[in-house]
Scaffold this motif. Sequence first.
Motif, PDB file in Angstrom:
ATOM      1  N   ARG A 136       0.735  -1.164   0.118  1.00 16.04           N
ATOM      2  CA  ARG A 136       0.005  -0.108  -0.041  1.00 16.04           C
ATOM      3  C   ARG A 136       0.908   1.100  -0.069  1.00 16.04           C
ATOM      4  O   ARG A 136       1.862   1.187   0.515  1.00 16.04           O
ATOM      5  N   ILE A 137       0.535   2.295  -0.432  1.00 18.58           N
ATOM      6  CA  ILE A 137       1.102   3.469  -0.543  1.00 18.58           C
ATOM      7  C   ILE A 137       0.768   4.377   0.695  1.00 18.58           C
ATOM      8  O   ILE A 137      -0.455   4.239   1.370  1.00 18.58           O
ATOM      9  N   THR A 138       1.600   4.781   1.487  1.00 18.95           N
ATOM     10  CA  THR A 138       1.807   5.027   2.905  1.00 18.95           C
ATOM     11  C   THR A 138       1.613   6.512   3.113  1.00 18.95           C
ATOM     12  O   THR A 138       1.400   6.935   4.155  1.00 18.95           O
ATOM     13  N   GLY A 139       1.438   7.448   1.946  1.00 19.11           N
ATOM     14  CA  GLY A 139       1.227   8.997   2.294  1.00 19.11           C
ATOM     15  C   GLY A 139       0.920   9.687   1.181  1.00 19.11           C
ATOM     16  O   GLY A 139       1.133   9.303   0.069  1.00 19.11           O
ATOM     17  N   GLY A 140       0.574  10.861   1.415  1.00 22.35           N
ATOM     18  CA  GLY A 140       0.176  11.757   0.180  1.00 22.35           C
ATOM     19  C   GLY A 140      -1.181  11.450  -0.306  1.00 22.35           C
ATOM     20  O   GLY A 140      -2.054  10.875   0.424  1.00 22.35           O
ATOM     21  N   GLN A 141      -1.446  12.065  -1.484  1.00 29.03           N
ATOM     22  CA  GLN A 141      -2.695  11.966  -1.977  1.00 29.03           C
ATOM     23  C   GLN A 141      -3.263  10.561  -2.291  1.00 29.03           C
ATOM     24  O   GLN A 141      -4.459  10.225  -2.357  1.00 29.03           O
ATOM     25  N   LEU A 142      -2.350   9.561  -2.499  1.00 31.50           N
ATOM     26  CA  LEU A 142      -2.781   8.265  -2.609  1.00 31.50           C
ATOM     27  C   LEU A 142      -2.510   7.104  -1.477  1.00 31.50           C
ATOM     28  O   LEU A 142      -2.760   6.238  -1.746  1.00 31.50           O
ATOM     29  N   LYS A 143      -2.663   8.065  -0.375  1.00 28.08           N
ATOM     30  CA  LYS A 143      -2.262   6.948   0.806  1.00 28.08           C
ATOM     31  C   LYS A 143      -3.446   6.070   0.879  1.00 28.08           C
ATOM     32  O   LYS A 143      -4.583   6.384   0.949  1.00 28.08           O
ATOM     33  N   GLY A 144      -2.942   4.741   1.399  1.00 31.03           N
ATOM     34  CA  GLY A 144      -3.958   3.590   1.345  1.00 31.03           C
ATOM     35  C   GLY A 144      -4.204   2.825   0.135  1.00 31.03           C
ATOM     36  O   GLY A 144      -4.720   1.658   0.225  1.00 31.03           O
TER      37      GLY A 144
END
Length: 186
Positions: free
Chosen positions: A2-10
């Motif tokens: 999973r992406i951990t930060g920013g606009q695509l977090k989660g």
Amino acid sequence: MRITGGQLKGRMIKCPDGIIRPAMDKMRESFFAILGELGGKAFLDLFSGSGIIALEASSRGAERIVLCEKDKIKIDTLLKNVSLSEKELKKKIECRFMPVELFIKRSKDSFDIIFCDPPFPYKFHVQLIQSIADKSATNDGLLKDGGTVLIHRPAEVDMPDTVGCLTKTDKRVYGRSIIDFYKKMF
């Protein structure tokens, strides 16, 4: 993963077939926190694997993102993962499918941040940093003045404190993994 930060977090991304050792969530969160604000920065992801690092950089505001991966088995999954950034953030991630060493040798671009994540059996960590330093020795080199190179390596590999125009400014240990931070001094 999973992406951990920013606009695509989660957002979840796929892991490609073949040998892969993706950067752990906690490690990614940590070194992106150390890097700080990425808005407007140019980011190069070498040995991209799944593309998770490039996607994290995009999600966290990097403007120009280039990734490089040579393993043909990973191409389809990597392109699908990258399309997430292109669709949701309207940001293109440039993909280069070639050996990293050849990309460094041929590149005419400059980056603020370069992330290197070679496979753990890779035996040329110092030479890799040396080639980046050599291509960064001028003002318009591969790494911009004041830019940062990160290299992810196993604890058994030793890295020098200085390599050409690059000076190690930080080292973070995550179990058996280490990330060294080199800064281009000007």
